[in-house]
Write an enzyme that holds these catalytic residues in place. Sequence first.
Site, PDB file in Angstrom:
ATOM      1  N   GLY A   1     -53.862  44.126  33.786  1.00  0.00           N
ATOM      2  CA  GLY A   1     -52.428  43.874  33.787  1.00  0.00           C
ATOM      3  C   GLY A   1     -51.716  44.837  32.847  1.00  0.00           C
ATOM      4  O   GLY A   1     -52.328  45.746  32.285  1.00  0.00           O
TER       5      GLY A   1
ATOM      6  N   ARG B   1     -38.801  62.306  30.264  1.00  0.00           N
ATOM      7  CA  ARG B   1     -40.069  62.782  30.807  1.00  0.00           C
ATOM      8  C   ARG B   1     -39.849  63.216  32.249  1.00  0.00           C
ATOM      9  O   ARG B   1     -39.339  62.466  33.075  1.00  0.00           O
ATOM     10  CB  ARG B   1     -41.123  61.670  30.767  1.00  0.00           C
ATOM     11  CG  ARG B   1     -42.473  62.113  31.337  1.00  0.00           C
ATOM     12  CD  ARG B   1     -43.434  60.943  31.435  1.00  0.00           C
ATOM     13  NE  ARG B   1     -43.876  60.495  30.129  1.00  0.00           N
ATOM     14  CZ  ARG B   1     -44.866  61.068  29.445  1.00  0.00           C
ATOM     15  NH1 ARG B   1     -45.484  62.112  29.927  1.00  0.00           N
ATOM     16  NH2 ARG B   1     -45.213  60.596  28.273  1.00  0.00           N
TER      17      ARG B   1
ATOM     18  N   GLU C   1     -37.061  55.740  22.219  1.00  0.00           N
ATOM     19  CA  GLU C   1     -38.291  55.001  22.508  1.00  0.00           C
ATOM     20  C   GLU C   1     -39.360  55.919  23.095  1.00  0.00           C
ATOM     21  O   GLU C   1     -40.543  55.777  22.803  1.00  0.00           O
ATOM     22  CB  GLU C   1     -38.000  53.838  23.456  1.00  0.00           C
ATOM     23  CG  GLU C   1     -39.146  52.855  23.548  1.00  0.00           C
ATOM     24  CD  GLU C   1     -38.701  51.445  23.882  1.00  0.00           C
ATOM     25  OE1 GLU C   1     -39.576  50.610  24.114  1.00  0.00           O
ATOM     26  OE2 GLU C   1     -37.485  51.190  23.900  1.00  0.00           O
ATOM     27  N   ASN C   2     -38.957  56.866  23.910  1.00  0.00           N
ATOM     28  CA  ASN C   2     -39.934  57.797  24.473  1.00  0.00           C
ATOM     29  C   ASN C   2     -40.516  58.699  23.405  1.00  0.00           C
ATOM     30  O   ASN C   2     -41.716  58.972  23.397  1.00  0.00           O
ATOM     31  CB  ASN C   2     -39.296  58.627  25.587  1.00  0.00           C
ATOM     32  CG  ASN C   2     -39.392  57.948  26.941  1.00  0.00           C
ATOM     33  OD1 ASN C   2     -40.415  58.022  27.610  1.00  0.00           O
ATOM     34  ND2 ASN C   2     -38.346  57.256  27.329  1.00  0.00           N
TER      35      ASN C   2
ATOM     36  N   SER D   1     -56.424  50.646  35.208  1.00  0.00           N
ATOM     37  CA  SER D   1     -56.420  49.732  34.061  1.00  0.00           C
ATOM     38  C   SER D   1     -55.528  48.527  34.327  1.00  0.00           C
ATOM     39  O   SER D   1     -55.876  47.391  33.994  1.00  0.00           O
ATOM     40  CB  SER D   1     -55.938  50.484  32.815  1.00  0.00           C
ATOM     41  OG  SER D   1     -55.770  49.607  31.726  1.00  0.00           O
TER      42      SER D   1
ATOM     43  N   GLU E   1     -41.147  54.064  32.426  1.00  0.00           N
ATOM     44  CA  GLU E   1     -41.211  54.529  33.817  1.00  0.00           C
ATOM     45  C   GLU E   1     -42.641  54.844  34.235  1.00  0.00           C
ATOM     46  O   GLU E   1     -43.027  54.615  35.383  1.00  0.00           O
ATOM     47  CB  GLU E   1     -40.325  55.768  34.006  1.00  0.00           C
ATOM     48  CG  GLU E   1     -40.289  56.242  35.450  1.00  0.00           C
ATOM     49  CD  GLU E   1     -39.257  57.315  35.706  1.00  0.00           C
ATOM     50  OE1 GLU E   1     -39.453  58.092  36.661  1.00  0.00           O
ATOM     51  OE2 GLU E   1     -38.265  57.398  34.949  1.00  0.00           O
ATOM     52  N   ARG E   2     -43.443  55.370  33.304  1.00  0.00           N
ATOM     53  CA  ARG E   2     -44.835  55.665  33.628  1.00  0.00           C
ATOM     54  C   ARG E   2     -45.575  54.384  33.992  1.00  0.00           C
ATOM     55  O   ARG E   2     -46.348  54.338  34.954  1.00  0.00           O
ATOM     56  CB  ARG E   2     -45.489  56.372  32.433  1.00  0.00           C
ATOM     57  CG  ARG E   2     -46.949  56.746  32.627  1.00  0.00           C
ATOM     58  CD  ARG E   2     -47.402  57.665  31.485  1.00  0.00           C
ATOM     59  NE  ARG E   2     -48.836  57.851  31.480  1.00  0.00           N
ATOM     60  CZ  ARG E   2     -49.699  57.111  30.786  1.00  0.00           C
ATOM     61  NH1 ARG E   2     -49.250  56.108  30.042  1.00  0.00           N
ATOM     62  NH2 ARG E   2     -50.986  57.348  30.828  1.00  0.00           N
TER      63      ARG E   2
ATOM     64  N   ALA F   1     -44.198  57.652  23.749  1.00  0.00           N
ATOM     65  CA  ALA F   1     -44.790  58.354  24.891  1.00  0.00           C
ATOM     66  C   ALA F   1     -45.414  59.660  24.464  1.00  0.00           C
ATOM     67  O   ALA F   1     -45.026  60.262  23.477  1.00  0.00           O
ATOM     68  CB  ALA F   1     -43.723  58.615  25.959  1.00  0.00           C
TER      69      ALA F   1
END
Length: 302
Positions: free
Chosen positions: A65, A46, A119-120, A60, A86-87, A124
């Site tokens: 948390g 990303r 995973e992204n 949020s 990372e986001r 994501a």
Amino acid sequence: MKKPSGLGRGLGAIIDSSEYSTPQPQKTAINEIPVSEIETNPWQPRTDFDQDELERLATSIRSMGIIQPLTLRRLGEHKYQVIAGERRLRASQMAGLDKVPAYIRDTDDDKMLELALVENIQRADLNPIEEALSYQRLIDECNLTQENMGDRVGKSRSTITNSLRLLKLPPEIQQALRARELSMGHARAIMGIDDPDIQISLYQQAVEFGYSVRRIEELVRQYKEENTKDEGEEPKPAKKSKKRLAPVYEEIKSQFCTFFKKSDIKLDRAESGKGKITIPFDSDDELKDILETLLLDNKGEE
């Protein structure tokens, strides 16, 4: 003011806080890692982070948390690198968190890249070009086949193939996909033509005139048909033309046209003698005129 814990309230309720006091973070547990000890991932697929979305996520996180822990790679003592999340890390920094919940994995750089990309793609909201680049990097840098990728990311081979085809589009169109000015449906339709100049023209029309995907598909089809004629391909067999009416029936049709003052009346007759007369109309007023003409003629015969 006390800063919120890195754990979401749901996670904090079910995980023993003693897990976070161990000297060495556990691979199978959710650990609480200081933000200052985490560095971003140089292989992160990303590249575009929407600032408004980060602000919303940070808000949020301040309230709830982090619900989904990050995945980190251990680089050394008190030093970690993001594999996925990372986001969430960026939003946590904006929210003022000192620590974040994370899974810890020990892996080499090649395996870390594969884990980050897979995973992204799975979790994501990558834009279409980022997703396509992730697939391409899995092929080029991790030596995965499309079949292997399909197993890892849970997507069909055709989905992956269509995504990779986006990388062959002109840069202008790829940028529009990155900015979400153009939908995947539009892009798939545009890919029906190989000429980059025509592709750009279709993209510009889609954006300027707000053309739907179906409209772009129609333009692509028209271009292909015209291009086929120019290349001198044998034309498709023409549909069998209808048999012409005998002169006597042509005369009857002409009389109907004169009688109703319409030139588009149709008279069809089969060799068996069966047939039909069609009197079209464009509005209720025209239909009323036709009915009145029929009624007046009937009265004249009484």
